[in-house]
Write a protein that holds these residues in place. Sequence first.
Motif, PDB file in Angstrom:
ATOM      1  N   PHE A 157       0.834  -1.200   0.000  1.00 33.06           N
ATOM      2  CA  PHE A 157       0.000   0.000   0.000  1.00 33.06           C
ATOM      3  C   PHE A 157       0.870   1.253   0.000  1.00 33.06           C
ATOM      4  CE2 PHE A 157      -2.587   3.218   2.303  1.00 33.06           C
ATOM      5  CZ  PHE A 157      -3.636   3.320   1.407  1.00 33.06           C
ATOM      6  N   ALA A 158       1.918   1.256   0.814  1.00 25.39           N
ATOM      7  CA  ALA A 158       2.834   2.398   0.872  1.00 25.39           C
ATOM      8  C   ALA A 158       3.495   2.617  -0.487  1.00 25.39           C
ATOM      9  CB  ALA A 158       3.886   2.191   1.952  1.00 25.39           C
ATOM     10  N   LYS A 159       3.908   1.540  -1.128  1.00 27.35           N
ATOM     11  CA  LYS A 159       4.532   1.643  -2.451  1.00 27.35           C
ATOM     12  C   LYS A 159       3.529   2.158  -3.483  1.00 27.35           C
ATOM     13  CE  LYS A 159       7.900  -1.886  -1.376  1.00 27.35           C
ATOM     14  NZ  LYS A 159       8.346  -3.264  -1.593  1.00 27.35           N
ATOM     15  N   ALA A 160       2.275   1.734  -3.364  1.00 25.88           N
ATOM     16  CA  ALA A 160       1.239   2.217  -4.282  1.00 25.88           C
ATOM     17  C   ALA A 160       1.003   3.714  -4.088  1.00 25.88           C
ATOM     18  CB  ALA A 160      -0.061   1.436  -4.074  1.00 25.88           C
ATOM     19  N   LEU A 161       1.063   4.189  -2.842  1.00 25.92           N
ATOM     20  CA  LEU A 161       0.925   5.631  -2.593  1.00 25.92           C
ATOM     21  C   LEU A 161       2.080   6.403  -3.224  1.00 25.92           C
ATOM     22  CD1 LEU A 161      -0.236   5.790   1.144  1.00 25.92           C
ATOM     23  CD2 LEU A 161      -1.586   6.338  -0.881  1.00 25.92           C
ATOM     24  N   LEU A 162       3.283   5.877  -3.097  1.00 27.81           N
ATOM     25  CA  LEU A 162       4.447   6.531  -3.707  1.00 27.81           C
ATOM     26  C   LEU A 162       4.300   6.581  -5.223  1.00 27.81           C
ATOM     27  CD1 LEU A 162       7.246   7.815  -3.354  1.00 27.81           C
ATOM     28  CD2 LEU A 162       8.206   5.509  -3.494  1.00 27.81           C
ATOM     29  N   ASP A 163       3.863   5.473  -5.814  1.00 30.05           N
ATOM     30  CA  ASP A 163       3.644   5.413  -7.259  1.00 30.05           C
ATOM     31  C   ASP A 163       2.575   6.423  -7.683  1.00 30.05           C
ATOM     32  OD1 ASP A 163       3.955   4.048  -9.935  1.00 30.05           O
ATOM     33  OD2 ASP A 163       1.821   3.634  -9.548  1.00 30.05           O
ATOM     34  N   GLU A 164       1.498   6.503  -6.907  1.00 33.04           N
ATOM     35  CA  GLU A 164       0.419   7.442  -7.225  1.00 33.04           C
ATOM     36  C   GLU A 164       0.900   8.886  -7.133  1.00 33.04           C
ATOM     37  OE1 GLU A 164      -3.375   8.606  -8.454  1.00 33.04           O
ATOM     38  OE2 GLU A 164      -2.341   6.689  -8.556  1.00 33.04           O
ATOM     39  N   ALA A 165       1.673   9.211  -6.097  1.00 32.86           N
ATOM     40  CA  ALA A 165       2.197  10.571  -5.956  1.00 32.86           C
ATOM     41  C   ALA A 165       3.091  10.928  -7.144  1.00 32.86           C
ATOM     42  CB  ALA A 165       2.962  10.716  -4.646  1.00 32.86           C
ATOM     43  N   ALA A 166       3.967  10.018  -7.535  1.00 31.69           N
ATOM     44  CA  ALA A 166       4.858  10.279  -8.673  1.00 31.69           C
ATOM     45  C   ALA A 166       4.048  10.447  -9.962  1.00 31.69           C
ATOM     46  CB  ALA A 166       5.867   9.142  -8.819  1.00 31.69           C
ATOM     47  N   THR A 167       3.073   9.591 -10.167  1.00 32.44           N
ATOM     48  CA  THR A 167       2.239   9.669 -11.368  1.00 32.44           C
ATOM     49  C   THR A 167       1.464  10.982 -11.419  1.00 32.44           C
ATOM     50  OG1 THR A 167       2.035   7.258 -11.447  1.00 32.44           O
ATOM     51  CG2 THR A 167       0.364   8.526 -12.637  1.00 32.44           C
ATOM     52  N   LEU A 168       0.918  11.390 -10.286  1.00 36.16           N
ATOM     53  CA  LEU A 168       0.180  12.652 -10.250  1.00 36.16           C
ATOM     54  C   LEU A 168       1.083  13.845 -10.574  1.00 36.16           C
ATOM     55  CD1 LEU A 168      -2.051  11.943  -7.134  1.00 36.16           C
ATOM     56  CD2 LEU A 168      -2.885  12.404  -9.454  1.00 36.16           C
ATOM     57  N   PHE A 169       2.302  13.852 -10.028  1.00 37.07           N
ATOM     58  CA  PHE A 169       3.237  14.940 -10.355  1.00 37.07           C
ATOM     59  C   PHE A 169       3.513  14.971 -11.856  1.00 37.07           C
ATOM     60  CE2 PHE A 169       4.764  15.387  -5.886  1.00 37.07           C
ATOM     61  CZ  PHE A 169       4.640  16.761  -5.804  1.00 37.07           C
ATOM     62  N   LEU A 170       3.787  13.814 -12.406  1.00 33.50           N
ATOM     63  CA  LEU A 170       4.128  13.752 -13.829  1.00 33.50           C
ATOM     64  C   LEU A 170       2.944  14.091 -14.726  1.00 33.50           C
ATOM     65  CD1 LEU A 170       6.378  10.572 -13.799  1.00 33.50           C
ATOM     66  CD2 LEU A 170       7.110  12.958 -14.039  1.00 33.50           C
ATOM     67  N   ASN A 171       1.730  13.899 -14.228  1.00 31.51           N
ATOM     68  CA  ASN A 171       0.531  14.188 -15.019  1.00 31.51           C
ATOM     69  C   ASN A 171      -0.067  15.563 -14.728  1.00 31.51           C
ATOM     70  OD1 ASN A 171       0.447  11.830 -16.569  1.00 31.51           O
ATOM     71  ND2 ASN A 171      -0.477  10.698 -14.879  1.00 31.51           N
ATOM     72  N   GLY A 172       0.701  16.421 -14.049  1.00 31.45           N
ATOM     73  CA  GLY A 172       0.267  17.799 -13.854  1.00 31.45           C
ATOM     74  C   GLY A 172      -0.719  18.021 -12.724  1.00 31.45           C
ATOM     75  N   PRO A 187       0.086  18.455  -9.181  1.00 32.30           N
ATOM     76  CA  PRO A 187       0.998  18.539  -8.046  1.00 32.30           C
ATOM     77  C   PRO A 187       0.304  18.732  -6.695  1.00 32.30           C
ATOM     78  CG  PRO A 187       1.037  20.581  -9.278  1.00 32.30           C
ATOM     79  CD  PRO A 187       0.223  19.595 -10.080  1.00 32.30           C
ATOM     80  N   HIS A 188      -0.848  19.379  -6.682  1.00 32.53           N
ATOM     81  CA  HIS A 188      -1.548  19.628  -5.417  1.00 32.53           C
ATOM     82  C   HIS A 188      -1.887  18.302  -4.728  1.00 32.53           C
ATOM     83  CE1 HIS A 188      -4.288  21.384  -2.503  1.00 32.53           C
ATOM     84  NE2 HIS A 188      -5.173  20.467  -2.851  1.00 32.53           N
ATOM     85  N   THR A 189      -2.537  17.414  -5.443  1.00 32.81           N
ATOM     86  CA  THR A 189      -2.919  16.115  -4.878  1.00 32.81           C
ATOM     87  C   THR A 189      -1.688  15.268  -4.593  1.00 32.81           C
ATOM     88  OG1 THR A 189      -4.983  16.229  -6.136  1.00 32.81           O
ATOM     89  CG2 THR A 189      -4.389  14.082  -5.218  1.00 32.81           C
ATOM     90  N   ALA A 190      -0.697  15.342  -5.455  1.00 31.82           N
ATOM     91  CA  ALA A 190       0.534  14.575  -5.256  1.00 31.82           C
ATOM     92  C   ALA A 190       1.227  14.976  -3.959  1.00 31.82           C
ATOM     93  CB  ALA A 190       1.472  14.775  -6.441  1.00 31.82           C
ATOM     94  N   ARG A 191       1.296  16.268  -3.679  1.00 28.51           N
ATOM     95  CA  ARG A 191       1.928  16.744  -2.433  1.00 28.51           C
ATOM     96  C   ARG A 191       1.209  16.205  -1.209  1.00 28.51           C
ATOM     97  NH1 ARG A 191       1.883  21.625  -5.049  1.00 28.51           N
ATOM     98  NH2 ARG A 191       0.190  22.380  -3.714  1.00 28.51           N
ATOM     99  N   MET A 215       6.463  22.638   2.284  1.00 22.43           N
ATOM    100  CA  MET A 215       6.549  22.166   0.897  1.00 22.43           C
ATOM    101  C   MET A 215       5.429  21.193   0.552  1.00 22.43           C
ATOM    102  SD  MET A 215      10.539  21.301   0.360  1.00 22.43           S
ATOM    103  CE  MET A 215      11.754  22.284   1.221  1.00 22.43           C
ATOM    104  N   LEU A 216       5.080  20.344   1.513  1.00 24.59           N
ATOM    105  CA  LEU A 216       4.080  19.314   1.253  1.00 24.59           C
ATOM    106  C   LEU A 216       2.697  19.694   1.772  1.00 24.59           C
ATOM    107  CD1 LEU A 216       6.197  16.107   1.932  1.00 24.59           C
ATOM    108  CD2 LEU A 216       5.723  17.256  -0.242  1.00 24.59           C
ATOM    109  N   SER A 217       2.488  20.975   1.994  1.00 32.13           N
ATOM    110  CA  SER A 217       1.172  21.454   2.422  1.00 32.13           C
ATOM    111  C   SER A 217       0.317  21.740   1.188  1.00 32.13           C
ATOM    112  CB  SER A 217       1.316  22.720   3.264  1.00 32.13           C
ATOM    113  OG  SER A 217       1.709  23.807   2.448  1.00 32.13           O
ATOM    114  N   GLU A 218      -0.938  22.088   1.437  1.00 29.22           N
ATOM    115  CA  GLU A 218      -1.851  22.389   0.333  1.00 29.22           C
ATOM    116  C   GLU A 218      -1.329  23.501  -0.569  1.00 29.22           C
ATOM    117  OE1 GLU A 218      -6.084  22.616   0.881  1.00 29.22           O
ATOM    118  OE2 GLU A 218      -5.870  21.649   2.838  1.00 29.22           O
ATOM    119  N   LYS A 219      -0.683  24.495   0.021  1.00 28.40           N
ATOM    120  CA  LYS A 219      -0.193  25.630  -0.760  1.00 28.40           C
ATOM    121  C   LYS A 219       1.313  25.569  -0.985  1.00 28.40           C
ATOM    122  CE  LYS A 219      -3.940  28.581   0.691  1.00 28.40           C
ATOM    123  NZ  LYS A 219      -4.372  29.834   1.258  1.00 28.40           N
ATOM    124  N   GLY A 220       1.908  24.416  -0.717  1.00 28.49           N
ATOM    125  CA  GLY A 220       3.344  24.269  -0.879  1.00 28.49           C
ATOM    126  C   GLY A 220       3.782  24.406  -2.326  1.00 28.49           C
TER     127      GLY A 220
END
Length: 107
Positions: A21-36, A38-42, A72-77
């Motif tokens: 599950f932790a690895k899936a969260l990391l994958d999701e965060a990276a995918t979200l950043f790459l797909n534009g 960043p708010h949800t990814a952070r 950095m990892l806040s909503e407005k980071g």
Amino acid sequence: MTMTRDFKETVKERAGRDPAFAKALLDEAATLFLNGEPHTARLILRDLVNASLGFETLAAETRRPSKSLHRMLSEKGNPSMDNLAAIFGAVRKQLGVSIKAEAVSAG
């Protein structure tokens, strides 16, 4: 009376006990950043940091102040690419995973 759990606490607890599950969260965060997205990814990355290594350990690993990492990892980071790379690197190391980007054709 219905008892409910806080969503963030549920995610933190599961990520702490379930490496997949932790690895899936990391994958999701990276995918979200790459797909534009960043708010949800952070926000996902913040929850993952809380569940895995914690902000104090992240601060030591990245050589950045814990307070700055929280911002950095806040909503407005608005972390720089260098800071994001350091954060992803520390979390990746903690989880024992590698990240590989692949292009997917759209047709």
